[in-house]
Design an enzyme around this catalytic site. Structure first.
Site, PDB file in Angstrom:
ATOM      1  N   LYS A 179      -4.235  -2.634   2.883  1.00 40.12           N
ATOM      2  CA  LYS A 179      -3.780  -3.740   2.041  1.00 40.12           C
ATOM      3  C   LYS A 179      -2.883  -4.683   2.828  1.00 40.12           C
ATOM      4  O   LYS A 179      -1.890  -4.263   3.424  1.00 40.12           O
ATOM      5  CB  LYS A 179      -3.051  -3.162   0.835  1.00 40.12           C
ATOM      6  CG  LYS A 179      -2.558  -4.163  -0.186  1.00 40.12           C
ATOM      7  CD  LYS A 179      -1.988  -3.415  -1.390  1.00 40.12           C
ATOM      8  CE  LYS A 179      -1.425  -4.305  -2.459  1.00 40.12           C
ATOM      9  NZ  LYS A 179      -0.943  -3.529  -3.626  1.00 40.12           N
ATOM     10  N   CYS A 201      -5.363  -5.144  -5.028  1.00 37.62           N
ATOM     11  CA  CYS A 201      -4.324  -5.584  -5.957  1.00 37.62           C
ATOM     12  C   CYS A 201      -3.655  -6.893  -5.536  1.00 37.62           C
ATOM     13  O   CYS A 201      -4.253  -7.954  -5.710  1.00 37.62           O
ATOM     14  CB  CYS A 201      -3.319  -4.466  -6.182  1.00 37.62           C
ATOM     15  SG  CYS A 201      -2.386  -4.651  -7.731  1.00 37.62           S
ATOM     16  N   GLU A 245      -6.963   1.036  -8.241  1.00 34.24           N
ATOM     17  CA  GLU A 245      -6.073   1.279  -7.100  1.00 34.24           C
ATOM     18  C   GLU A 245      -5.318   2.595  -7.247  1.00 34.24           C
ATOM     19  O   GLU A 245      -4.818   2.918  -8.320  1.00 34.24           O
ATOM     20  CB  GLU A 245      -5.080   0.117  -6.997  1.00 34.24           C
ATOM     21  CG  GLU A 245      -4.107   0.225  -5.835  1.00 34.24           C
ATOM     22  CD  GLU A 245      -3.041  -0.862  -5.862  1.00 34.24           C
ATOM     23  OE1 GLU A 245      -2.429  -1.102  -4.814  1.00 34.24           O
ATOM     24  OE2 GLU A 245      -2.820  -1.461  -6.937  1.00 34.24           O
TER      25      GLU A 245
END
Length: 298
Positions: free
Chosen positions: A120, A157, A47
């Protein structure tokens, strides 16, 4: 009755990230080239690999790192690399879209085409991981990419802790689940080590969805501004559809880890478990609530 194999080799990249963007990008590129030379067809960097994990503090100057997806120099560089090597590369980056900024990921196919953008969905906010200062919650929804080497679902993540994210990507047809990551020490509690729970959460996704799962983390200690230093624990891995770790890197090990999966087998074998056959969607309204109260109880 036998099935015809459809194998794909996935590599996860694990390396330290420093202050120099050009050096970071060049380092990741070297690892992608190494992975491709060893047979990888999908290569997953970690990431936000362009620079240090800046979310350990809140500083408006860090917002200057954000760039729009169009003509993004790092995405363009990895698109050219993907085309040269014939590999799929999910590229994590800090996106600017007008006045909004996102923690985003561009999926680059093996011919260099950028298939699209994922923002995200789950944005953490806590000591050492103050992402809500920088990123809006993603508005793309969970996405699956029909690449040359398989249908790939990619979460970023914090997304990896949520079974709903994994299940949503599976319902959209994912054959592999991938998670680029930046995770390590907890500055508010030096005794807290999340490495094992971090892996177990994703191994659970592999089991309950009968799907291979791979995650790429960074390593090393980073100091950003006056924030406490953050040490990232690596442990990047690939797991098969049973949740067995079949490739893994150490806590401080730089390099790539590769694993080969037969997607034809897992796509057929998934049905034997009945996890998707036996889902009770008529009972899942509670998942759409914040407080756990069903509509009837209100």
């Amino acid at each position: 009755m036998t099935h015809e194999k459809r194998e794909v080799t996935v590599a996860v990249v694990q390396c330290p990230i420093g202050a120099d963007l050009a050096e970071n990008v060049a380092r990741v590129e070297r690892h992608v080239r190494d992975a491709a030379a060893r047979g990888a067809q999908i290569v997953l960097p970690s990431e936000l690999f362009e620079g240090p994990y800046f979310c350990t503090h809140q500083d408006e100057r860090e917002l200057l790192r954000a760039r729009p997806i169009d003509a993004h120099p790092t995405i363009a560089r990895f698109a050219a690399l993907a085309r040269e090597l014939g590999v799929v590369i999910p590229v994590s980056y800090f996106e600017r879209a007008g006045q909004a900024t996102y923690n985003s990921l561009a999926v680059v196919d093996a011919d260099g085409a950028v298939l699209g953008n994922y923002r995200k969905s789950h944005i953490p906010d806590g000591p050492g991981y103050m992402e809500k200062f920088y990123f809006r919650p993603g508005d793309t929804g969970f996405r699956v990419w029909n690449t040359k080497h398989g249908r790939v679902g990619v979460g970023v993540c914090w997304d990896q802790w949520y079974p709903e994210c994994a299940r949503a990507m599976m319902l959209a047809g994912a054959e592999l689940l991938l998670y680029p990551t930046a995770i390590g020490s907890e500055p508010h509690d030096g005794s807290l080590d999340t490495k094992d729970p971090w892996q177990r959460a994703m191994l659970g996704h592999a089991v309950s969805n009968v799907v291979p799962v791979c995650a790429a983390n960074r390593i090393g200690t980073e100091q950003v501004g006056a924030a406490p230093a953050q040490t990232f624990y690596g442990a990047s891995f690939c797991a098969n559809h049973r949740g067995d770790k079949v490739a893994e890197l150490g806590r401080a090990e730089e390099g790539v880890a590769l694993a080969t999966f037969d997607l034809a087998y897992t796509n057929t074998h998934r049905g034997a478990w009945g996890f998707f056959r036996d889902r009770r969607t008529d009972l899942y309204d509670v998942l759409l609530t914040a407080d756990g109260a069903t509509k009837q109880a209100r």
